[in-house]
Each structure stands twice: as C-alpha cells, then as structure tokens.
Design a protein around this motif. Sequence first.
Motif, mmCIF file in Angstrom:
data_model
loop_
_atom_site.group_PDB
_atom_site.id
_atom_site.type_symbol
_atom_site.label_atom_id
_atom_site.label_comp_id
_atom_site.label_asym_id
_atom_site.label_seq_id
_atom_site.Cartn_x
_atom_site.Cartn_y
_atom_site.Cartn_z
ATOM 1 N N PHE A 84 -0.134 3.776 0.779
ATOM 2 C CA PHE A 84 0.701 2.715 0.216
ATOM 3 C C PHE A 84 2.074 3.303 -0.097
ATOM 4 O O PHE A 84 2.186 4.285 -0.852
ATOM 5 C CB PHE A 84 0.069 2.135 -1.057
ATOM 6 N N VAL A 85 3.109 2.725 0.511
ATOM 7 C CA VAL A 85 4.456 3.279 0.350
ATOM 8 C C VAL A 85 5.078 2.758 -0.944
ATOM 9 O O VAL A 85 5.151 1.549 -1.182
ATOM 10 C CB VAL A 85 5.362 2.907 1.545
ATOM 11 N N ILE A 86 5.529 3.692 -1.785
ATOM 12 C CA ILE A 86 6.112 3.345 -3.078
ATOM 13 C C ILE A 86 7.639 3.376 -3.012
ATOM 14 O O ILE A 86 8.308 2.562 -3.634
ATOM 15 C CB ILE A 86 5.583 4.317 -4.150
ATOM 16 N N LYS A 87 8.174 4.293 -2.220
ATOM 17 C CA LYS A 87 9.636 4.433 -2.160
ATOM 18 C C LYS A 87 10.038 4.970 -0.791
ATOM 19 O O LYS A 87 9.340 5.816 -0.227
ATOM 20 C CB LYS A 87 10.088 5.396 -3.260
ATOM 21 N N GLY A 88 11.166 4.518 -0.292
ATOM 22 C CA GLY A 88 11.688 5.042 0.961
ATOM 23 C C GLY A 88 10.958 4.497 2.181
ATOM 24 O O GLY A 88 10.304 3.450 2.112
ATOM 25 N N SER A 89 11.063 5.228 3.288
ATOM 26 C CA SER A 89 10.424 4.776 4.525
ATOM 27 C C SER A 89 10.087 5.970 5.418
ATOM 28 O O SER A 89 10.666 7.058 5.266
ATOM 29 C CB SER A 89 11.333 3.800 5.277
ATOM 30 N N TRP A 90 9.144 5.751 6.316
ATOM 31 C CA TRP A 90 8.749 6.787 7.273
ATOM 32 C C TRP A 90 8.017 6.104 8.415
ATOM 33 O O TRP A 90 7.723 4.914 8.357
ATOM 34 C CB TRP A 90 7.869 7.849 6.598
ATOM 35 N N ARG A 91 7.720 6.886 9.464
ATOM 36 C CA ARG A 91 7.024 6.288 10.604
ATOM 37 C C ARG A 91 6.217 7.335 11.340
ATOM 38 O O ARG A 91 6.392 8.544 11.125
ATOM 39 C CB ARG A 91 8.032 5.641 11.553
ATOM 40 N N TYR A 92 5.323 6.859 12.182
ATOM 41 C CA TYR A 92 4.591 7.721 13.104
ATOM 42 C C TYR A 92 5.184 7.547 14.483
ATOM 43 O O TYR A 92 5.448 6.416 14.907
ATOM 44 C CB TYR A 92 3.106 7.333 13.148
ATOM 45 N N LEU A 93 5.403 8.645 15.191
ATOM 46 C CA LEU A 93 5.977 8.561 16.534
ATOM 47 C C LEU A 93 5.069 7.775 17.474
ATOM 48 O O LEU A 93 5.526 7.236 18.471
ATOM 49 C CB LEU A 93 6.207 9.975 17.100
ATOM 50 N N GLU A 101 8.792 0.544 1.557
ATOM 51 C CA GLU A 101 8.342 0.220 0.200
ATOM 52 C C GLU A 101 7.460 -1.029 0.233
ATOM 53 O O GLU A 101 7.883 -2.076 0.717
ATOM 54 C CB GLU A 101 9.587 -0.033 -0.645
ATOM 55 N N GLY A 102 6.236 -0.894 -0.244
ATOM 56 C CA GLY A 102 5.309 -2.030 -0.256
ATOM 57 C C GLY A 102 4.370 -2.070 0.926
ATOM 58 O O GLY A 102 3.440 -2.878 0.941
ATOM 59 N N SER A 103 4.578 -1.203 1.931
ATOM 60 C CA SER A 103 3.686 -1.201 3.105
ATOM 61 C C SER A 103 2.343 -0.565 2.754
ATOM 62 O O SER A 103 2.290 0.446 2.048
ATOM 63 C CB SER A 103 4.297 -0.416 4.265
ATOM 64 N N TYR A 104 1.276 -1.138 3.300
ATOM 65 C CA TYR A 104 -0.068 -0.559 3.205
ATOM 66 C C TYR A 104 -0.510 -0.165 4.597
ATOM 67 O O TYR A 104 -0.186 -0.853 5.571
ATOM 68 C CB TYR A 104 -1.070 -1.573 2.634
ATOM 69 N N LEU A 105 -1.230 0.944 4.725
ATOM 70 C CA LEU A 105 -1.778 1.293 6.029
ATOM 71 C C LEU A 105 -3.171 1.880 5.907
ATOM 72 O O LEU A 105 -3.513 2.503 4.906
ATOM 73 C CB LEU A 105 -0.867 2.271 6.774
ATOM 74 N N PHE A 106 -3.959 1.622 6.946
ATOM 75 C CA PHE A 106 -5.288 2.214 7.108
ATOM 76 C C PHE A 106 -5.252 3.045 8.371
ATOM 77 O O PHE A 106 -4.853 2.549 9.425
ATOM 78 C CB PHE A 106 -6.349 1.113 7.231
ATOM 79 N N GLU A 107 -5.619 4.321 8.255
ATOM 80 C CA GLU A 107 -5.639 5.203 9.417
ATOM 81 C C GLU A 107 -7.098 5.468 9.766
ATOM 82 O O GLU A 107 -7.834 6.043 8.970
ATOM 83 C CB GLU A 107 -4.910 6.511 9.099
ATOM 84 N N PRO A 108 -7.529 5.020 10.942
ATOM 85 C CA PRO A 108 -8.955 5.134 11.279
ATOM 86 C C PRO A 108 -9.336 6.555 11.682
ATOM 87 O O PRO A 108 -8.492 7.314 12.172
ATOM 88 C CB PRO A 108 -9.091 4.183 12.463
ATOM 89 N N PRO A 109 -10.600 6.928 11.511
ATOM 90 C CA PRO A 109 -11.076 8.218 12.001
ATOM 91 C C PRO A 109 -10.772 8.338 13.495
ATOM 92 O O PRO A 109 -10.934 7.376 14.240
ATOM 93 C CB PRO A 109 -12.590 8.157 11.764
#
Length: 175
Positions: A84-93, A101-109
């Motif tokens: 869960f992103v609290i501040k700023g931003s980032w990404r996966y290539l 900010e506010g994004s939720y993510l689930f990363e599967p096995p």
Amino acid sequence: MNEQSKPVIPKAYNGPKPQGIIPDIFIQDSFSKDDDRLWVPLSPGRWSRPLCFNISQGYWVHLTKVIGGGFLSRHRHPAPVHGFVIKGSWRYLEHDWVAKEGSYLFEPPGEIHTLVVDDDCEEMITLFHNTGALIYCDENGNTIGTTDVFDRVNAAREHFVKVGLGEDYVNQFIR
Ligand code: FE
C-alpha cells in the motif's frame, strides 16, 4: 441535546482471552519523523521501518522508504505480497502501471519484477507485507541473493544496537 440523541457508547468486551493468544502490536506513529533511528538502512537512499516480524508464520510487515529515486531491486516472490503506497510513486519495469499514494497491490507467488523509483519522486514510502522471502535475481531470473524475516530481524537488531537502542529493542516487533 436531549437524552435520546446522545450516542450510545458500547460496552467493551470483558471476557476471557483465548488460551495461548500472543500480544498484539500497536505503533502510534509508524512514520517516526522525530526518531530516524527507527529506520533501518538497507542501502544508500533506502530504509526499512519494521512494524511486525512474524517469525512464527514467516512474514514481515514494514515501511519501505526511498529518497532520491533509482533502481531498488529485481526479485522473485515464492509467496504473496501485499503493498500500500503511502507517499510518492514507483513502478515495476514489468508492468505498465505506476503505484501512487493510495495504490494497493497484490503480488502473486511466482512473480518476478524490477522495482524502480523515478528521479522526480523526492520521497517514497510504501507499506509491504512480505511472506516467505525476496529472491533477488538477475535479468534472466537467476538467483543472486535472498532475504527473509530472519535476515530482517538480524539487520534491524544490528542497526538498533549501533544507534544505541540496544539489542532487545527489536523484540517488540517479533511474534
Ligand atoms: Fe515485489
């Protein structure tokens, strides 16, 4: 306000606790802006603030902080991750979305991804719930390193000793 419009204060549960229940964890101010010692440095410009080291179930919950942007890591997950992103931003290539900010993510096995923070992001803070391990890999997916909850406990303990909080300080996060 008349008697009938007063809000009803519910009664607290006052019964017995289940046998064997372990203590909860409550952290009033997890950003710890006034005590930088709580942020464990992992590499230049990157810190981890421990919230829960669950050694009995093999996961850890922490805040990742990155200042200055750049490549963070490429890794594979053998078990699920929630973020869960609290501040700023980032990404996966490997994905076309940008976590903000506010994004939720689930990363599967099984997922392999490369985390980057772009230079225009001054400070990024994201809460991650990591289960199992991070398996660091090269661009072909070959393993080049790992980290798990026990590595994180050790890193935190060493850091807390170094900054004068003592070797027992980490215990409050361990369950
Ligand atoms: Fe990941």
